[in-house]
Design an enzyme around this catalytic site. Structure first.
Site, PDB file in Angstrom:
ATOM      1  N   SER A  62      31.475  14.370  32.481  1.00  0.00           N
ATOM      2  CA  SER A  62      31.061  13.299  33.396  1.00  0.00           C
ATOM      3  C   SER A  62      29.961  12.430  32.793  1.00  0.00           C
ATOM      4  CB  SER A  62      30.568  13.902  34.709  1.00  0.00           C
ATOM      5  OG  SER A  62      31.582  14.694  35.274  1.00  0.00           O
TER       6      SER A  62
HETATM    7  N1  SAM Z   1      31.492  19.983  34.653  1.00  0.00           N
HETATM    8  C1  SAM Z   1      32.181  19.551  33.464  1.00  0.00           C
HETATM    9  C2  SAM Z   1      31.248  19.321  32.321  1.00  0.00           C
HETATM   10  O1  SAM Z   1      30.021  19.480  32.478  1.00  0.00           O
HETATM   11  O2  SAM Z   1      31.745  19.002  31.234  1.00  0.00           O
HETATM   12  C3  SAM Z   1      33.075  18.355  33.676  1.00  0.00           C
HETATM   13  C4  SAM Z   1      34.221  18.690  34.508  1.00  0.00           C
HETATM   14  S1  SAM Z   1      35.649  17.717  34.376  1.00  0.00           S
HETATM   15  C5  SAM Z   1      35.154  16.218  35.136  1.00  0.00           C
HETATM   16  C6  SAM Z   1      36.621  18.582  35.609  1.00  0.00           C
HETATM   17  C7  SAM Z   1      37.096  19.950  35.151  1.00  0.00           C
HETATM   18  O3  SAM Z   1      37.661  20.606  36.285  1.00  0.00           O
HETATM   19  C8  SAM Z   1      38.193  19.894  34.107  1.00  0.00           C
HETATM   20  O4  SAM Z   1      37.804  20.635  32.986  1.00  0.00           O
HETATM   21  C9  SAM Z   1      39.388  20.532  34.812  1.00  0.00           C
HETATM   22  O5  SAM Z   1      40.245  21.263  33.951  1.00  0.00           O
HETATM   23  C10 SAM Z   1      38.703  21.420  35.815  1.00  0.00           C
HETATM   24  N2  SAM Z   1      39.524  21.864  36.961  1.00  0.00           N
HETATM   25  C11 SAM Z   1      40.442  21.167  37.678  1.00  0.00           C
HETATM   26  N3  SAM Z   1      40.966  21.947  38.653  1.00  0.00           N
HETATM   27  C12 SAM Z   1      40.346  23.161  38.552  1.00  0.00           C
HETATM   28  C13 SAM Z   1      40.446  24.396  39.269  1.00  0.00           C
HETATM   29  N4  SAM Z   1      41.267  24.572  40.305  1.00  0.00           N
HETATM   30  N5  SAM Z   1      39.656  25.420  38.887  1.00  0.00           N
HETATM   31  C14 SAM Z   1      38.809  25.302  37.850  1.00  0.00           C
HETATM   32  N6  SAM Z   1      38.667  24.167  37.127  1.00  0.00           N
HETATM   33  C15 SAM Z   1      39.430  23.110  37.474  1.00  0.00           C
END
Ligand code: SAM
Length: 219
Positions: A62
């Site tokens: 993000s």
């Molecule tokens: N917090 C992260 C960082 O500091 O880099 C950025 C997160 S990114 C915007 C969103 C993440 O959520 C992705 O890596 C995606 O694979 C994950 N995601 C989506 N659905 C999910 C789920 N049901 N459980 C766990 N992770 C999930």
């Protein structure tokens, strides 16, 4: 490294001047764990830019302002039990861990990113973040209940297990919206008598939260 550090310090200063970073604790955490430690080498020169950047598996790390906004809304305190959903690069989890100074649990659904985050966290010297592979829409029952749950992907609705796994007095921060790439940031609070209250912060754009209580995976 010196050049990256200078650029990052300027970014942090501008987030403070802009009123996005409001607390000294968040400012210090940002300086301790610069975003360039959590992106692939080819993106390091862009890590100070206030926009999301690509990470493996088609996901994103993000934008610094968005991470700062969510951390300020979470009002994290030392010793809190925190769950993050959507580990991605591990950056936000590292910042949370720096703020609470205790173990942080984070769940990611893509195995490649679990490895990516673990490597980044190890390289950055973060020891109190525990990364788990799984569907975070179900929360993470083994360490529940939580003081804070921070979701960093956009959900179609608030997943019920996350509300259940909040402590009384706990807070859930989650982007919710009916469209894949546009959501509203909700701050859900569970009162001491178990009532759930919702506040809306405003519009945000996250990659989708996929899973049983999120967007359904099409196979
Ligand atoms: N917090 C992260 C960082 O500091 O880099 C950025 C997160 S990114 C915007 C969103 C993440 O959520 C992705 O890596 C995606 O694979 C994950 N995601 C989506 N659905 C999910 C789920 N049901 N459980 C766990 N992770 C999930």
């Amino acid at each position: 490294m010196e050049k990256l550090d200078g650029l990052w310090r300027r970014r942090v200063a501008s987030l403070v001047e802009g009123g996005i970073i409001r607390s000294e604790a968040v400012r210090r955490a940002f300086l301790r764990y610069p975003r360039y430690l959590f992106v692939e080498k080819r993106y390091r020169d862009y890590a100070h830019v206030d926009e999301p950047l690509p990470i493996p598996a088609g996901q994103t790390i993000s934008a610094p302002h968005m991470v700062a906004i969510m951390l300020e809304l979470a009002e994290l305190e030392r010793g809190m039990n925190v769950l993050e959903i959507g580990t991605g690069s591990g950056w936000n989890a590292a910042l949370i861990a720096e703020l609470v100074k205790s173990d942080v649990y984070t769940v990611e659904r893509i195995p490649e990113l679990v490895e990516f985050a673990r490597r980044n966290l190890e390289r950055a010297g973060v020891k109190n973040v525990h990364v788990f592979l799984g569907d975070g829409t179900k929360g993470f029952p083994p360490k529940a209940p939580y003081d804070r749950i921070i979701v960093t992907a956009g959900a179609p609705k608030v997943p019920e297990p996350l509300i259940e796994q909040l402590k009384p007095g706990g807070r859930l921060i989650i982007p919710v919206g009916s469209h894949h790439l546009w959501q509203e940031l909700y701050i859900m609070t569970k009162t001491e008598d178990g009532e759930v209250r919702k506040k809306r912060w405003g519009g945000v754009a996250f990659v989708p939260l996929m899973g049983e209580h999120g967007w359904r995976v099409v196979s």
